[in-house]
Design a protein around this motif. Sequence first.
Motif, PDB file in Angstrom:
ATOM      1  N   ARG A 141       0.549  -1.124   0.062  1.00 56.89           N
ATOM      2  CA  ARG A 141      -0.040  -0.128  -0.022  1.00 56.89           C
ATOM      3  C   ARG A 141       0.869   1.341   0.048  1.00 56.89           C
ATOM      4  O   ARG A 141       0.706   2.338  -0.705  1.00 56.89           O
ATOM      5  CB  ARG A 141      -0.890  -0.058   1.144  1.00 56.89           C
ATOM      6  CG  ARG A 141      -1.857   1.398   1.432  1.00 56.89           C
ATOM      7  CD  ARG A 141      -3.020   1.188   0.463  1.00 56.89           C
ATOM      8  NE  ARG A 141      -4.200   2.080   0.610  1.00 56.89           N
ATOM      9  CZ  ARG A 141      -4.855   2.590  -0.322  1.00 56.89           C
ATOM     10  NH1 ARG A 141      -4.344   2.707  -1.367  1.00 56.89           N
ATOM     11  NH2 ARG A 141      -5.854   3.297   0.171  1.00 56.89           N
ATOM     12  N   ALA A 142       1.890   1.120   0.790  1.00 58.27           N
ATOM     13  CA  ALA A 142       2.614   2.299   0.835  1.00 58.27           C
ATOM     14  C   ALA A 142       3.493   2.793  -0.441  1.00 58.27           C
ATOM     15  O   ALA A 142       3.520   3.787  -0.945  1.00 58.27           O
ATOM     16  CB  ALA A 142       3.585   2.187   2.116  1.00 58.27           C
ATOM     17  N   CYS A 143       4.294   1.622  -1.025  1.00 66.27           N
ATOM     18  CA  CYS A 143       4.780   1.633  -2.339  1.00 66.27           C
ATOM     19  C   CYS A 143       3.905   2.216  -3.388  1.00 66.27           C
ATOM     20  O   CYS A 143       4.434   3.038  -4.189  1.00 66.27           O
ATOM     21  CB  CYS A 143       5.568   0.246  -2.736  1.00 66.27           C
ATOM     22  SG  CYS A 143       6.792   0.023  -1.629  1.00 66.27           S
ATOM     23  N   ARG A 144       2.808   1.785  -3.679  1.00 69.40           N
ATOM     24  CA  ARG A 144       1.810   2.099  -4.508  1.00 69.40           C
ATOM     25  C   ARG A 144       1.337   3.443  -4.530  1.00 69.40           C
ATOM     26  O   ARG A 144       1.051   4.342  -5.375  1.00 69.40           O
ATOM     27  CB  ARG A 144       0.516   1.048  -4.511  1.00 69.40           C
ATOM     28  CG  ARG A 144       0.869  -0.345  -5.070  1.00 69.40           C
ATOM     29  CD  ARG A 144      -0.205  -1.300  -4.789  1.00 69.40           C
ATOM     30  NE  ARG A 144       0.429  -2.729  -5.063  1.00 69.40           N
ATOM     31  CZ  ARG A 144      -0.491  -3.721  -4.577  1.00 69.40           C
ATOM     32  NH1 ARG A 144      -1.504  -3.699  -4.011  1.00 69.40           N
ATOM     33  NH2 ARG A 144       0.037  -4.800  -5.192  1.00 69.40           N
ATOM     34  N   LEU A 145       1.059   3.882  -3.200  1.00 69.69           N
ATOM     35  CA  LEU A 145       0.840   5.495  -3.110  1.00 69.69           C
ATOM     36  C   LEU A 145       1.743   6.340  -3.447  1.00 69.69           C
ATOM     37  O   LEU A 145       1.574   7.346  -3.875  1.00 69.69           O
ATOM     38  CB  LEU A 145       0.143   5.612  -1.534  1.00 69.69           C
ATOM     39  CG  LEU A 145      -1.158   5.049  -1.189  1.00 69.69           C
ATOM     40  CD1 LEU A 145      -1.321   5.321   0.157  1.00 69.69           C
ATOM     41  CD2 LEU A 145      -2.226   5.912  -2.034  1.00 69.69           C
ATOM     42  N   THR A 146       2.918   6.032  -2.761  1.00 68.18           N
ATOM     43  CA  THR A 146       4.021   6.988  -3.123  1.00 68.18           C
ATOM     44  C   THR A 146       4.677   6.844  -4.438  1.00 68.18           C
ATOM     45  O   THR A 146       5.789   7.729  -4.758  1.00 68.18           O
ATOM     46  CB  THR A 146       5.254   6.737  -2.081  1.00 68.18           C
ATOM     47  OG1 THR A 146       5.666   5.318  -1.869  1.00 68.18           O
ATOM     48  CG2 THR A 146       4.608   6.921  -0.549  1.00 68.18           C
ATOM     49  N   GLY A 147       4.489   5.607  -5.309  1.00 70.76           N
ATOM     50  CA  GLY A 147       5.361   5.479  -6.513  1.00 70.76           C
ATOM     51  C   GLY A 147       6.676   5.189  -6.323  1.00 70.76           C
ATOM     52  O   GLY A 147       7.404   4.940  -7.295  1.00 70.76           O
ATOM     53  N   MET A 148       7.097   4.342  -5.165  1.00 72.73           N
ATOM     54  CA  MET A 148       8.457   3.773  -4.781  1.00 72.73           C
ATOM     55  C   MET A 148       8.111   2.197  -5.381  1.00 72.73           C
ATOM     56  O   MET A 148       7.139   1.520  -5.156  1.00 72.73           O
ATOM     57  CB  MET A 148       8.987   4.102  -3.551  1.00 72.73           C
ATOM     58  CG  MET A 148       9.122   5.456  -2.919  1.00 72.73           C
ATOM     59  SD  MET A 148      10.449   6.310  -3.984  1.00 72.73           S
ATOM     60  CE  MET A 148       9.516   7.346  -4.859  1.00 72.73           C
ATOM     61  N   ASP A 149       9.513   1.541  -5.549  1.00 72.24           N
ATOM     62  CA  ASP A 149       9.424   0.098  -5.594  1.00 72.24           C
ATOM     63  C   ASP A 149       9.461  -0.882  -4.416  1.00 72.24           C
ATOM     64  O   ASP A 149       8.839  -1.796  -4.506  1.00 72.24           O
ATOM     65  CB  ASP A 149      10.624  -0.087  -6.583  1.00 72.24           C
ATOM     66  CG  ASP A 149      10.530   0.492  -7.771  1.00 72.24           C
ATOM     67  OD1 ASP A 149       9.540   0.619  -8.456  1.00 72.24           O
ATOM     68  OD2 ASP A 149      11.597   0.858  -8.403  1.00 72.24           O
ATOM     69  N   LEU A 150      10.348  -0.313  -3.530  1.00 74.94           N
ATOM     70  CA  LEU A 150      10.504  -1.194  -2.296  1.00 74.94           C
ATOM     71  C   LEU A 150      10.492  -0.270  -0.900  1.00 74.94           C
ATOM     72  O   LEU A 150      10.798   0.786  -0.963  1.00 74.94           O
ATOM     73  CB  LEU A 150      11.683  -1.679  -2.380  1.00 74.94           C
ATOM     74  CG  LEU A 150      11.982  -2.933  -3.638  1.00 74.94           C
ATOM     75  CD1 LEU A 150      13.288  -3.306  -3.653  1.00 74.94           C
ATOM     76  CD2 LEU A 150      10.969  -3.861  -3.484  1.00 74.94           C
ATOM     77  N   ALA A 151      10.236  -0.953   0.033  1.00 79.03           N
ATOM     78  CA  ALA A 151      10.043  -0.283   1.592  1.00 79.03           C
ATOM     79  C   ALA A 151      10.891  -0.987   2.381  1.00 79.03           C
ATOM     80  O   ALA A 151      10.686  -2.230   2.386  1.00 79.03           O
ATOM     81  CB  ALA A 151       8.761   0.109   1.866  1.00 79.03           C
ATOM     82  N   LEU A 152      11.458  -0.183   3.438  1.00 83.90           N
ATOM     83  CA  LEU A 152      12.201  -0.911   4.396  1.00 83.90           C
ATOM     84  C   LEU A 152      11.540  -0.476   5.793  1.00 83.90           C
ATOM     85  O   LEU A 152      11.544   1.010   6.228  1.00 83.90           O
ATOM     86  CB  LEU A 152      13.513  -0.607   4.281  1.00 83.90           C
ATOM     87  CG  LEU A 152      14.474  -1.495   5.405  1.00 83.90           C
ATOM     88  CD1 LEU A 152      16.050  -1.522   4.710  1.00 83.90           C
ATOM     89  CD2 LEU A 152      14.652  -1.056   6.691  1.00 83.90           C
ATOM     90  N   PRO A 153      11.103  -1.141   6.682  1.00 84.63           N
ATOM     91  CA  PRO A 153      10.140  -0.608   7.721  1.00 84.63           C
ATOM     92  C   PRO A 153      11.072  -0.530   9.195  1.00 84.63           C
ATOM     93  O   PRO A 153      12.084  -1.205   9.245  1.00 84.63           O
ATOM     94  CB  PRO A 153       9.025  -1.764   8.177  1.00 84.63           C
ATOM     95  CG  PRO A 153       9.659  -2.843   7.530  1.00 84.63           C
ATOM     96  CD  PRO A 153      10.498  -2.789   6.556  1.00 84.63           C
ATOM     97  N   MET A 154      10.996   0.824   9.730  1.00 80.92           N
ATOM     98  CA  MET A 154      11.759   0.980  10.857  1.00 80.92           C
ATOM     99  C   MET A 154      10.659   1.481  11.667  1.00 80.92           C
ATOM    100  O   MET A 154       9.598   1.385  11.913  1.00 80.92           O
ATOM    101  CB  MET A 154      12.868   2.001  10.725  1.00 80.92           C
ATOM    102  CG  MET A 154      14.030   1.291   9.735  1.00 80.92           C
ATOM    103  SD  MET A 154      14.731   0.215  10.307  1.00 80.92           S
ATOM    104  CE  MET A 154      15.888   0.595  11.445  1.00 80.92           C
TER     105      MET A 154
END
Length: 422
Positions: free
Chosen positions: A104-117
């Motif tokens: 959900r976060a990647c699709r909203l922001t247009g990014m490919d991958l996410a790393l959670p902290m």
Amino acid sequence: MLYDHGPETHANRGAGDMDGSVQLEMRYGASNYAPLPVTIVRGKGVYLWDDGGRRYVDMMGAYSAASFGHSHPRLVQALTDQARQLDTVSRAYFNDRLGVFLARACRLTGMDLALPMNSGAEAVETALKAARKWAYKVKGVPDGRAEIIVCDGNFHGRTIAIVGFSSVAQYRDGFGPFPPGFRSVPFGDAAALRAAITPNTAAFLVEPIQGEGGIIVPPSGYLAEVAHICREHDVLLICDEIQSGLGRTGKLLACQHDGVTPDAVTLGKALGGGLLPVSLFLARREVMRVFSPGDHGSTFGGNPIAAAVGLAALDTLIEEGLVERSARLGAHLLARLRAIENPVIREVRGCGLFAGVELDRDSASAATVATQLLRAGVLTKDTHRNTIRFAPPLIIEETQIDWVTDRVAEVLNELARADAHP
């Protein structure tokens, strides 16, 4: 649907009990904060109540962390439902909440991958590590020579590395030596960025709007020019949207005001719905793929409760139209603040529900004004450049904004009269 703000009074706990709590905090807590003289015991929507039952309008929004208001039912439900089902498990295993949240976060922001902290500072530290490793493994910068460019007046957190490239003396005082590899340029000056770039430059880390720096809005087109310069020189553009992102400025991300899609983004604060710390470093695949198992991690980053709340926060932001609401009500807030005719005011700055009122230092202290606004029923805080900041929950109503700005005008008028007749 926006939710009910609840009753206007609350006195379930005695003031004596709260006085004891304050004394204990002052006795056993480190002196790294200087709270205003109020003890908050309850919150609902845009309102907070103190230990005496007095109600305040929250115009701080916990530095954008309370963007959905306090105790939003949907977010509280997501938290409690997940806590009953599964709490924290190691990232040594998959869980059924994290993938949905990251997608959900990647699709909203247009990014490919996410790393959670967890915290915003952790997201920034992750960005710094990614940028350096990308410089060595992809760009071909000689080992140990990578540089990251930042801006004067920045605020990206309080870790050793981050305060090391701060231009605020207090943030650095007594905490050196600092890691090398950072260079600072004036904020809003694209030409200065171009001049600072060398073959060893890995990334440019920038807040689209400087929050802690005094709600400083750069010239229109600045980020677009910066993005062009970074592409031209094979430098990563990393936008720190921890305070300015997730609808705060009337766009999902503040960088979108200039039509910019950066190489990477940091998110935090509002991502946790005001309930717990949740942050993300999101990036293009080429940047994120430098990480291998064991390179980076976090015990609590990406835990099921954080993922469930983060997903609910993103869904609430979109489905309740809070980004559009921020744009509309932010314009109203700025118009009302700019309509205050008072010689104490030097400048009103902002974008969306992210506003700052800079005061003349010779006439008024922003810290004093924050205390007087507290007495008037408005919770806010001073920040750099003698500025009062306003970042209310995105659910605030126009009538509540009007009430707040009337109180601001009254407090400043009283100061102006006192300055004219000491």
